[in-house]
Design a protein around this motif. Structure first.
Motif, PDB file in Angstrom:
ATOM      1  N   VAL A   1     -14.467   4.590 -10.987  1.00 19.11           N
ATOM      2  CA  VAL A   1     -14.031   5.233  -9.736  1.00 19.11           C
ATOM      3  C   VAL A   1     -12.698   5.940  -9.967  1.00 19.11           C
ATOM      4  O   VAL A   1     -11.958   5.615 -10.900  1.00 19.11           O
ATOM      5  CB  VAL A   1     -13.907   4.215  -8.581  1.00 19.11           C
ATOM      6  N   LYS A   2     -12.385   6.901  -9.100  1.00 18.88           N
ATOM      7  CA  LYS A   2     -11.158   7.666  -9.292  1.00 18.88           C
ATOM      8  C   LYS A   2      -9.953   6.981  -8.669  1.00 18.88           C
ATOM      9  O   LYS A   2      -8.831   7.141  -9.130  1.00 18.88           O
ATOM     10  CB  LYS A   2     -11.351   9.065  -8.745  1.00 18.88           C
ATOM     11  N   GLN A   3     -10.194   6.212  -7.591  1.00 15.04           N
ATOM     12  CA  GLN A   3      -9.099   5.491  -6.940  1.00 15.04           C
ATOM     13  C   GLN A   3      -9.640   4.154  -6.442  1.00 15.04           C
ATOM     14  O   GLN A   3     -10.810   4.048  -6.086  1.00 15.04           O
ATOM     15  CB  GLN A   3      -8.557   6.261  -5.729  1.00 15.04           C
ATOM     16  N   LEU A   4      -8.737   3.177  -6.381  1.00 15.68           N
ATOM     17  CA  LEU A   4      -9.119   1.838  -5.899  1.00 15.68           C
ATOM     18  C   LEU A   4      -8.161   1.407  -4.796  1.00 15.68           C
ATOM     19  O   LEU A   4      -6.942   1.562  -4.924  1.00 15.68           O
ATOM     20  CB  LEU A   4      -9.043   0.834  -7.063  1.00 15.68           C
ATOM     21  N   ALA A   5      -8.716   0.891  -3.715  1.00 16.44           N
ATOM     22  CA  ALA A   5      -7.898   0.296  -2.655  1.00 16.44           C
ATOM     23  C   ALA A   5      -8.396  -1.117  -2.387  1.00 16.44           C
ATOM     24  O   ALA A   5      -9.602  -1.380  -2.451  1.00 16.44           O
ATOM     25  CB  ALA A   5      -7.979   1.124  -1.374  1.00 16.44           C
ATOM     26  N   LEU A   6      -7.474  -2.014  -2.097  1.00 13.85           N
ATOM     27  CA  LEU A   6      -7.838  -3.386  -1.738  1.00 13.85           C
ATOM     28  C   LEU A   6      -7.729  -3.557  -0.232  1.00 13.85           C
ATOM     29  O   LEU A   6      -6.808  -3.033   0.400  1.00 13.85           O
ATOM     30  CB  LEU A   6      -6.879  -4.382  -2.408  1.00 13.85           C
ATOM     31  N   ASN A   7      -8.689  -4.304   0.329  1.00 15.79           N
ATOM     32  CA  ASN A   7      -8.545  -4.757   1.714  1.00 15.79           C
ATOM     33  C   ASN A   7      -9.140  -6.150   1.839  1.00 15.79           C
ATOM     34  O   ASN A   7      -9.477  -6.781   0.837  1.00 15.79           O
ATOM     35  CB  ASN A   7      -9.166  -3.756   2.702  1.00 15.79           C
ATOM     36  N   HIS A   8      -9.228  -6.643   3.078  1.00 23.19           N
ATOM     37  CA  HIS A   8      -9.752  -7.983   3.336  1.00 23.19           C
ATOM     38  C   HIS A   8      -9.031  -9.008   2.460  1.00 23.19           C
ATOM     39  O   HIS A   8      -9.654  -9.793   1.727  1.00 23.19           O
ATOM     40  CB  HIS A   8     -11.270  -8.019   3.092  1.00 23.19           C
ATOM     41  N   PHE A   9      -7.696  -8.967   2.555  1.00 24.17           N
ATOM     42  CA  PHE A   9      -6.878  -9.860   1.731  1.00 24.17           C
ATOM     43  C   PHE A   9      -7.023 -11.316   2.203  1.00 24.17           C
ATOM     44  O   PHE A   9      -6.854 -11.619   3.381  1.00 24.17           O
ATOM     45  CB  PHE A   9      -5.404  -9.451   1.821  1.00 24.17           C
ATOM     46  N   VAL A  10      -7.329 -12.186   1.252  1.00 25.24           N
ATOM     47  CA  VAL A  10      -7.312 -13.633   1.486  1.00 25.24           C
ATOM     48  C   VAL A  10      -6.524 -14.248   0.347  1.00 25.24           C
ATOM     49  O   VAL A  10      -6.980 -14.199  -0.794  1.00 25.24           O
ATOM     50  CB  VAL A  10      -8.740 -14.223   1.514  1.00 25.24           C
ATOM     51  N   PRO A  11      -5.310 -14.766   0.589  1.00 27.65           N
ATOM     52  CA  PRO A  11      -4.686 -14.909   1.897  1.00 27.65           C
ATOM     53  C   PRO A  11      -3.995 -13.630   2.348  1.00 27.65           C
ATOM     54  O   PRO A  11      -3.783 -12.716   1.560  1.00 27.65           O
ATOM     55  CB  PRO A  11      -3.636 -15.998   1.646  1.00 27.65           C
ATOM     56  N   ASP A  12      -3.638 -13.610   3.625  1.00 30.27           N
ATOM     57  CA  ASP A  12      -2.846 -12.519   4.184  1.00 30.27           C
ATOM     58  C   ASP A  12      -1.690 -13.145   4.959  1.00 30.27           C
ATOM     59  O   ASP A  12      -1.877 -14.144   5.647  1.00 30.27           O
ATOM     60  CB  ASP A  12      -3.714 -11.691   5.136  1.00 30.27           C
ATOM     61  N   GLY A  13      -0.515 -12.540   4.830  1.00 29.08           N
ATOM     62  CA  GLY A  13       0.629 -13.012   5.610  1.00 29.08           C
ATOM     63  C   GLY A  13       1.275 -14.266   5.054  1.00 29.08           C
ATOM     64  O   GLY A  13       2.090 -14.885   5.730  1.00 29.08           O
ATOM     65  N   ASP A  14       0.919 -14.661   3.839  1.00 29.78           N
ATOM     66  CA  ASP A  14       1.555 -15.809   3.203  1.00 29.78           C
ATOM     67  C   ASP A  14       2.677 -15.272   2.312  1.00 29.78           C
ATOM     68  O   ASP A  14       2.402 -14.580   1.325  1.00 29.78           O
ATOM     69  CB  ASP A  14       0.517 -16.571   2.364  1.00 29.78           C
ATOM     70  N   PRO A  15       3.937 -15.582   2.653  1.00 30.60           N
ATOM     71  CA  PRO A  15       5.059 -14.997   1.894  1.00 30.60           C
ATOM     72  C   PRO A  15       5.065 -15.402   0.423  1.00 30.60           C
ATOM     73  O   PRO A  15       5.742 -14.764  -0.394  1.00 30.60           O
ATOM     74  CB  PRO A  15       6.310 -15.533   2.623  1.00 30.60           C
ATOM     75  N   ASP A  16       4.305 -16.449   0.078  1.00 33.91           N
ATOM     76  CA  ASP A  16       4.252 -16.857  -1.326  1.00 33.91           C
ATOM     77  C   ASP A  16       3.367 -15.935  -2.171  1.00 33.91           C
ATOM     78  O   ASP A  16       3.349 -16.041  -3.396  1.00 33.91           O
ATOM     79  CB  ASP A  16       3.712 -18.283  -1.442  1.00 33.91           C
ATOM     80  N   PHE A  17       2.585 -15.063  -1.488  1.00 36.31           N
ATOM     81  CA  PHE A  17       1.691 -14.165  -2.231  1.00 36.31           C
ATOM     82  C   PHE A  17       1.993 -12.723  -1.822  1.00 36.31           C
ATOM     83  O   PHE A  17       1.626 -12.274  -0.743  1.00 36.31           O
ATOM     84  CB  PHE A  17       0.221 -14.552  -1.986  1.00 36.31           C
ATOM     85  N   THR A  18       2.698 -12.042  -2.688  1.00 34.39           N
ATOM     86  CA  THR A  18       3.234 -10.722  -2.379  1.00 34.39           C
ATOM     87  C   THR A  18       2.415  -9.635  -3.069  1.00 34.39           C
ATOM     88  O   THR A  18       1.494  -9.921  -3.845  1.00 34.39           O
ATOM     89  CB  THR A  18       4.688 -10.614  -2.892  1.00 34.39           C
ATOM     90  N   ASP A  19       2.793  -8.385  -2.785  1.00 38.10           N
ATOM     91  CA  ASP A  19       2.137  -7.255  -3.449  1.00 38.10           C
ATOM     92  C   ASP A  19       2.170  -7.407  -4.971  1.00 38.10           C
ATOM     93  O   ASP A  19       1.234  -6.998  -5.663  1.00 38.10           O
ATOM     94  CB  ASP A  19       2.839  -5.940  -3.068  1.00 38.10           C
ATOM     95  N   ALA A  20       3.237  -7.994  -5.483  1.00 39.91           N
ATOM     96  CA  ALA A  20       3.362  -8.147  -6.943  1.00 39.91           C
ATOM     97  C   ALA A  20       2.246  -9.033  -7.496  1.00 39.91           C
ATOM     98  O   ALA A  20       1.719  -8.777  -8.589  1.00 39.91           O
ATOM     99  CB  ALA A  20       4.733  -8.734  -7.294  1.00 39.91           C
ATOM    100  N   HIS A  21       1.868 -10.067  -6.725  1.00 37.83           N
ATOM    101  CA  HIS A  21       0.782 -10.948  -7.166  1.00 37.83           C
ATOM    102  C   HIS A  21      -0.556 -10.199  -7.196  1.00 37.83           C
ATOM    103  O   HIS A  21      -1.325 -10.308  -8.156  1.00 37.83           O
ATOM    104  CB  HIS A  21       0.656 -12.160  -6.241  1.00 37.83           C
TER     105      HIS A  21
END
Ligand SMILES: [Zn+2]
Ligand SMILES: [Zn+2]
Length: 289
Positions: free
Chosen positions: A240-260
């Protein structure tokens, strides 16, 4: 002329609960070949569409991927709000069997208000606003081809990944699914793949916090969703030319950031990557500077 096909992520959170700091559940707005298509109708879809500058009366089609509430809880309210905003024509809705029961039940639950507004305000017939079709392998959308693939989301079996091929662009939406090798050929060469994603460590933390579920929730999540690292592999295999993530599990947990999330996907994928946020719009064909 610059192509203006876009996919907007209106809500990116996996699962129906919202809490302070979380994103909204799942919905997307696809604008392709002049058409306005809503995919899934989780909580927040109505506001999300308006925040993209799109009038609710301009929706051409709604597609629902499966009957988990984070994907259709707001479908009735979306129609009701569009109705009071002036909608007076039928919008086709494509979804799994059973969606007609929801539509009938929603109208029953709101019968007092709906009947009142037809009689007292002269609103058009409400029931006729939705024309519900059971999802099939392929739908011809007048210039856009929608191809569907049953994905892997137990215990639900009527659950689908979607591929939209327009005259100038293509987008694949994984829906809710465990890792499945068939996703890569299904998404082959798409301009954008939007794939759901989970981080296993985050699922453990999420389940440890639950106050009204038991170990079945953990089992459900782990067997019916896709590790972020595998999402990167799928995107690579699919070319694919581009990839996007959604349906994040978990979401809103400060221990799991964009870096993870980034680190997990980057194990296999080095192309353009969007970590979805509510309201993020992505050009299907990137504009060259
Ligand atoms: Zn979901
Ligand atoms: Zn689901």
């Amino acid at each position: 002329m610059t192509n203006t096909d876009t996919l907007a992520l209106l809500g990116v959170k996996g699962g129906p609960a919202i809490r302070p700091g979380s994103h909204m559940p799942i919905s997307m707005l696809l604008r392709m070949a002049g058409k306005t298509i809503v995919v899934d109708a989780g909580l927040g879809v109505t506001r999300g569409i308006c925040d993209q500058g799109v009038a609710l009366t301009d929706i051409d089609l709604i597609v629902i991927t499966h009957l988990h509430s984070d994907h259709y809880l707001e479908l009735g309210p979306l129609f009701h709000t569009a109705w009071t905003a002036g909608l007076n024509r039928t919008i086709p809705v494509i979804g799994p069997k059973g969606l007609d029961s929801y539509w009938a039940g929603f109208q029953a639950s709101m019968a007092f208000d709906i009947n009142l507004r037809m009689a007292d305000e002269g609103r058009c017939d409400f029931n006729g606003l939705a024309d519900i079709h059971v999802i099939t392998d392929q739908h011809d959308l007048d210039g856009i081809t929608l191809t569907t693939m049953r994905n892997l989301h137990p215990p639900i079996t009527d659950t689908y990944a979607l591929r939209f091929d327009g005259p100038e662009s293509s987008v694949v939406l994984s829906g809710d699914t465990a890792y499945m090798p068939e996703m890569a050929p299904f998404a082959q060469n798409a301009d954008l793949l939007v794939h759901e994603a989970m981080l296993r460590d985050g699922v453990e933390a999420l389940c440890a916090r639950m106050t009204n579920g038991d170990d079945r929730l953990r089992t459900h999540i782990l067997r019916s969703h896709t590790d972020a690292a595998d999402v990167g592999q799928i995107a690579k295999d699919a070319g694919v030319k581009q990839l996007a993530l959604n349906h994040f599990v978990p979401d809103g947990d400060p221990d799991f950031t964009d870096a993870h999330w980034d680190a997990a996907v980057r194990q296999h994928w080095d192309g353009p990557l969007f970590l979805g946020k509510d309201g993020m719009a992505i050009n299907l064909i990137p504009t060259t500077p």
